[in-house]
Write an enzyme that holds these catalytic residues in place. Structure first.
Site, PDB file in Angstrom:
ATOM      1  N   GLU A 177       0.812  -1.222   0.000  1.00 43.60           N
ATOM      2  CA  GLU A 177       0.000   0.000   0.000  1.00 43.60           C
ATOM      3  C   GLU A 177       0.850   1.279   0.000  1.00 43.60           C
ATOM      4  OE1 GLU A 177      -2.509   0.655   3.449  1.00 43.60           O
ATOM      5  OE2 GLU A 177      -3.604   2.251   2.464  1.00 43.60           O
ATOM      6  N   LYS A 219      -2.715  -2.027  -2.940  1.00 43.25           N
ATOM      7  CA  LYS A 219      -3.734  -1.149  -2.347  1.00 43.25           C
ATOM      8  C   LYS A 219      -3.306   0.282  -2.641  1.00 43.25           C
ATOM      9  CE  LYS A 219      -6.125  -0.060   1.964  1.00 43.25           C
ATOM     10  NZ  LYS A 219      -6.788  -0.650   3.137  1.00 43.25           N
TER      11      LYS A 219
HETATM   12  P1  13P Z   1      -9.098   4.294   4.757  1.00 45.35           P
HETATM   13  O1  13P Z   1     -10.033   3.605   3.812  1.00 45.35           O
HETATM   14  O2  13P Z   1      -9.784   4.904   5.952  1.00 45.35           O
HETATM   15  O3  13P Z   1      -8.170   5.240   4.041  1.00 45.35           O
HETATM   16  O4  13P Z   1      -8.201   3.163   5.413  1.00 45.35           O
HETATM   17  C1  13P Z   1      -7.692   2.171   4.627  1.00 45.35           C
HETATM   18  C2  13P Z   1      -6.401   1.697   5.161  1.00 45.35           C
HETATM   19  O5  13P Z   1      -6.257   0.538   5.451  1.00 45.35           O
HETATM   20  C3  13P Z   1      -5.295   2.648   5.288  1.00 45.35           C
HETATM   21  O6  13P Z   1      -4.099   1.963   5.500  1.00 45.35           O
END
Ligand code: 13P
Length: 340
Positions: A177, A219
């Site tokens: 991510e 992600k």
């Molecule tokens: P949000 O959808 O609140 O941005 O959180 C997702 C997430 O896992 C951030 O690391």
């Protein structure tokens, strides 16, 4: 559900058609902020009760394939069953956030590097024993006048790749991510340019670290103007910029891309996901991995009151159902207003 035994089975389970991920992996400071906003103190029992509310939502597994947990939650129980075991029994794959949050990037005033590589192999082995089948590591990239720096992009890509490789070696599917933050007044085009650069850098680095692309999920944020930008982007503009960026930067061997919500309102996150998923002939599956955009309504409805648990679960179920429709490109105003 029997827990998937290998990386391929886990990836397939997470990418089940019409389903997405619930990110419930808020660290102590983050859950503290969320609870503060509704006047609840962040005690261990309140955090446990809140996560129990989320995970025991009737029918959640119709729309949610996996749940990302935080270390504490991994060790808490619902009745006499551990949280990961409870999720698995109810058809949702348990996963775990394994990064240690961010700290200032040495030499930079505004940028961050994600911590948590020290001792990671040991922690991964323990999480797998506790029932986790996938992991998540979040890097943050800030857009500003001279930002992001090459140093920040490189350092975070390196950490993401090492995390991903170690996860795969431990039998855990990594969710990689690199979040480009919405903070700032940048344009949609600038977000696209930065996201494109960051993603290309991440995939080159994953390749260098011999990470297997078919056993990971990306992600990422959608391509959006900064939250202080005077320019609003239409649904079509967001969807087109996001799809163009991903097509250019994400190898087709990646099985799935899941979006974070990143501070968008819950309905905006659903509408934009729907617009993106209406694009056809994409090489990867697309879905959601929302934290705030799935939980906000439930958290506000709950307000720490046990009498509100069922209504809060209804709110979560509704958002999950709407996002499931969005993944199929079938979300509508009527679905949004359907009885909860
Ligand atoms: P949000 O959808 O609140 O941005 O959180 C997702 C997430 O896992 C951030 O690391």
């Amino acid at each position: 559900m029997t827990l998937p035994s290998d990386l391929t089975a886990t990836t397939a389970a997470l990418l089940a058609p019409g389903k997405g991920l619930l990110a419930a992996d808020e660290s102590f400071p983050t859950i503290g902020k969320r609870f503060d906003a509704i006047g609840i103190s962040s005690t261990e029992e309140n955090r446990r009760a809140y996560r129990e509310l989320l995970f025991t939502t009737p029918g959640l597994n119709e729309f949610i394939s996996g749940v990302i947990l935080f270390d504490e939650t991994m060790r808490q129980k619902i009745g006499d069953v551990s949280m990961p075991e409870f999720l698995a029994r109810n058809g949702m794959v348990p996963g775990i956030k394994v990064d240690g949050g961010t700290e200032a990037l040495p030499g930079s005033k505004a940028e961050k590097i994600t911590k948590g590589l020290d001792g990671l192999p040991h922690r991964l082995a323990e999480y797998r024993r506790l029932g986790a089948r996938f992991t998540k590591w979040r890097a943050v990239i800030t857009i500003g006048d001279d930002l992001p720096s090459v140093t920040c992009i490189d350092a975070n890509a390196d950490a993401l790749a090492r995390f991903a490789r170690l996860s795969q070696e431990a039998g855990l599917v990594p969710i990689v991510e690199p979040e480009v933050l919405m903070d700032g007044n940048h344009t949609l085009a600038r977000c696209e340019e930065v996201t494109n650069t960051v993603l290309k850098n991440v995939f080159v680095t994953l390749f260098e670290h011999r990470v297997t692309l078919d056993s990971l999920l990306l992600k990422t944020g959608m391509v959006l103007p900064g939250k202080d930008s005077p320019h609003e982007a239409t649904l079509d503009e967001v969807a087109e910029a996001t799809v163009r960026c991903l097509r250019d930067a994400v190898p087709s061997g990646v099985p799935g891309i899941v979006f974070l919500s990143g501070g968008q309102s819950d309905i905006a996150a659903t509408e934009r996901l729907n617009a993106i998923c209406q694009h056809e002939d994409l090489p990867w599956k697309l879905s959601f991995s929302y934290g705030r955009a799935l939980q906000d309504a439930a958290l506000k409805t709950w307000h720490g009151q046990s009498a509100h648990v069922a209504a809060a679960q209804g709110a979560l179920h509704h958002r999950a159902a709407c996002n499931s429709l969005a993944v199929q490109g079938k979300y509508s105003v009527e679905a949004e207003h359907a009885a909860v």
